[in-house]
Design an enzyme around this catalytic site. Structure first.
Site, PDB file in Angstrom:
ATOM      1  N   ILE A 193      -4.332  28.959 125.955  1.00 55.86           N
ATOM      2  CA  ILE A 193      -3.784  29.582 124.747  1.00 55.86           C
ATOM      3  C   ILE A 193      -2.314  29.902 124.941  1.00 55.86           C
ATOM      4  O   ILE A 193      -1.473  29.607 124.075  1.00 55.86           O
ATOM      5  CB  ILE A 193      -4.579  30.844 124.383  1.00 55.86           C
ATOM      6  CG1 ILE A 193      -6.020  30.487 124.026  1.00 55.86           C
ATOM      7  CG2 ILE A 193      -3.916  31.584 123.221  1.00 55.86           C
ATOM      8  CD1 ILE A 193      -6.931  31.689 123.847  1.00 55.86           C
ATOM      9  N   ARG A 275      -7.888  40.849 124.668  1.00 53.79           N
ATOM     10  CA  ARG A 275      -8.974  41.814 124.682  1.00 53.79           C
ATOM     11  C   ARG A 275      -8.384  43.219 124.610  1.00 53.79           C
ATOM     12  O   ARG A 275      -7.302  43.487 125.149  1.00 53.79           O
ATOM     13  CB  ARG A 275      -9.840  41.674 125.939  1.00 53.79           C
ATOM     14  CG  ARG A 275     -10.735  40.443 125.958  1.00 53.79           C
ATOM     15  CD  ARG A 275     -11.807  40.503 124.888  1.00 53.79           C
ATOM     16  NE  ARG A 275     -12.739  39.386 124.947  1.00 53.79           N
ATOM     17  CZ  ARG A 275     -12.611  38.268 124.252  1.00 53.79           C
ATOM     18  NH1 ARG A 275     -11.552  38.101 123.467  1.00 53.79           N
ATOM     19  NH2 ARG A 275     -13.522  37.313 124.345  1.00 53.79           N
ATOM     20  N   ASP A 301      -5.360  41.984 117.273  1.00 55.50           N
ATOM     21  CA  ASP A 301      -6.521  41.253 116.740  1.00 55.50           C
ATOM     22  C   ASP A 301      -7.823  41.663 117.428  1.00 55.50           C
ATOM     23  O   ASP A 301      -8.883  41.175 117.062  1.00 55.50           O
ATOM     24  CB  ASP A 301      -6.292  39.744 116.927  1.00 55.50           C
ATOM     25  CG  ASP A 301      -7.384  38.895 116.303  1.00 55.50           C
ATOM     26  OD1 ASP A 301      -7.661  39.065 115.095  1.00 55.50           O
ATOM     27  OD2 ASP A 301      -7.974  38.062 117.021  1.00 55.50           O
ATOM     28  N   GLU A 306     -15.657  47.031 117.341  1.00 56.28           N
ATOM     29  CA  GLU A 306     -15.496  46.023 116.298  1.00 56.28           C
ATOM     30  C   GLU A 306     -16.772  45.904 115.464  1.00 56.28           C
ATOM     31  O   GLU A 306     -17.789  46.506 115.765  1.00 56.28           O
ATOM     32  CB  GLU A 306     -15.137  44.678 116.932  1.00 56.28           C
ATOM     33  CG  GLU A 306     -13.825  44.708 117.690  1.00 56.28           C
ATOM     34  CD  GLU A 306     -13.415  43.364 118.263  1.00 56.28           C
ATOM     35  OE1 GLU A 306     -12.246  43.231 118.649  1.00 56.28           O
ATOM     36  OE2 GLU A 306     -14.276  42.454 118.327  1.00 56.28           O
ATOM     37  N   HIS A 325     -10.220  40.440 114.703  1.00 52.56           N
ATOM     38  CA  HIS A 325     -10.688  39.544 115.776  1.00 52.56           C
ATOM     39  C   HIS A 325     -11.017  38.167 115.208  1.00 52.56           C
ATOM     40  O   HIS A 325     -12.090  37.615 115.446  1.00 52.56           O
ATOM     41  CB  HIS A 325     -11.898  40.127 116.492  1.00 52.56           C
ATOM     42  CG  HIS A 325     -12.061  39.585 117.886  1.00 52.56           C
ATOM     43  ND1 HIS A 325     -12.706  40.267 118.883  1.00 52.56           N
ATOM     44  CD2 HIS A 325     -11.648  38.412 118.457  1.00 52.56           C
ATOM     45  CE1 HIS A 325     -12.693  39.562 119.999  1.00 52.56           C
ATOM     46  NE2 HIS A 325     -12.063  38.423 119.769  1.00 52.56           N
TER      47      HIS A 325
END
Length: 373
Positions: A193, A275, A301, A306, A325
């Protein structure tokens, strides 16, 4: 000799019509799926799945429900497939591998990159192989990361909200602004990423600095579109935008806390699509509210709480953009993750032999990619 077929509990299938393709592929591997329909919203798709495969409906995020369905009254499952961060704790794994089950859990796969909600040590001890799909969603996560950078720097969301309030004056406040073309972007992490983010921001004209894991040696960094930094402190103090791309491990927990945030230069931006544990929300909230130190803006994000129980101190922070997320959730990324996981299952099943065999008790997982402070 026991000829009971391998059973797979699909805690959450691929989204949309891709669920049918995924389930057919699992069936072709000789697996017998039991499909949890809890996260399948389309009534028509639910009916089509239930017409072809065994179907259940339970909360995959509840440890007791998850363990109970893995045991399934003593029948058990050899394989579990998921795409969300379900609580695969030691207690759940012990119940799914206990003596007396017709089939004990042997293989777990998540169609996503992370495994931080899995007890990997327990899985290894109990002989449960773990597979994830690192890199499958790299392009999608990188795209949203850059979008959040641009929104923070250019104020797209803030200016939209001001115009909707009828305030042109507020909408054009703080113009002109910094763009990626004249920014130095620091990447914390050196995986797929981060590499894709580096390529994208370089196309905008940004300078890139990278701080990676111990494996990110000068030799490996030589082929990167960016400059390798020796320490995290150097990167934080020297960049206009800092983007975090490391997994949640014991090594990365609290990696960028209050002390590290104070190193960031005035007017800087922090983006976290990795994270929540890596950049504690409370520390980030305090830093954003302190005009004397820390980043000027953040885009986040990932959160500690969550889903329907979402809660964060950042929710009322006026200097932070929030995203649910969703970085890796594009159709193509999720389809690729599903395909990669089926391929990984096929390899493991081929290695372990027919269902009446006794697979070796060795857990295998993706190696963590921590960073040095």
């Amino acid at each position: 000799m026991d000829r009971t077929p391998r059973r797979v509990l699909v805690v959450d299938p691929a989204p949309g019509e891709d669920a049918l393709t995924e389930l057919a592929a699992l069936t072709a591997l000789g697996l017998v799926p039991t499909v949890n329909l809890r996260r399948v919203a389309d009534p028509g798709l639910r009916a089509r799945i239930a017409a072809r495969w065994a179907a259940v409906d339970f909360d995959g995020f509840d440890e007791r429900e998850l363990a109970g369905h893995l045991e399934d009254g003593g029948r058990g499952h050899e394989v579990l497939k998921c795409r969300a961060g379900i609580p695969l704790t030691r207690a759940v794994l012990e119940r799914a591998t206990r003596d007396g089950l017709v089939r004990r859990l042997r293989l777990v796969g998540r169609a996503a990159a992370g495994s931080d909600t899995f007890d990997l040590a327990a899985a290894e001890r109990l002989g449960v192989a773990v597979r994830t799909t690192p890199g499958a969603n790299a392009a999608a996560v990188a795209e949203l990361t850059v979008a959040l950078m641009l929104d923070a720097l250019r104020g797209v969301g803030r200016r939209d909200a001001a115009l909707r309030r009828g305030s042109w004056t507020d909408a054009v406040a703080d113009l002109p602004v910094r763009g990626l073309a004249d920014a130095r972007v620091g990447l914390v992490g050196s995986g797929a990423i981060a590499r894709r983010v580096a390529e994208l921001v370089r196309a905008f004209g940004a300078e890139v600095w990278v701080h990676g894991s111990p494996r990110f040696t000068p030799e490996r960094a030589a082929g990167w579109p960016g400059r390798r930094t020796g320490t995290l402190a150097e990167l934080l103090a020297g960049c206009d935008v800092v983007s975090v791309h490391v997994p949640a491990t014991a090594r990365t927990a609290g990696l960028i806390g209050a002390e590290e945030l104070r190193l960031m230069r005035p007017g800087s931006v922090l983006v976290n699509t990795s994270r929540a544990a890596v950049v504690p929300e409370e520390a980030l909230d305090r830093a954003l509210r302190d005009p004397a130190g820390g980043p000027w803006w953040a885009a986040v994000d990932v959160f500690a709480a969550e889903g329907p129980g979402f809660a964060s101190v950042l929710a009322d922070n006026p200097f932070c953009t929030l995203s649910p997320h969703a970085a890796g959730m594009t159709r193509s990324a999720m389809r690729t993750a599903s395909q990669h996981l089926v391929e990984a299952f096929a390899q493991v099943l081929a290695d372990t032999g027919p269902p009446d065999g006794d697979p070796p008790r060795t857990g295998r997982s993706e190696p963590p990619d921590g960073v040095r402070a």
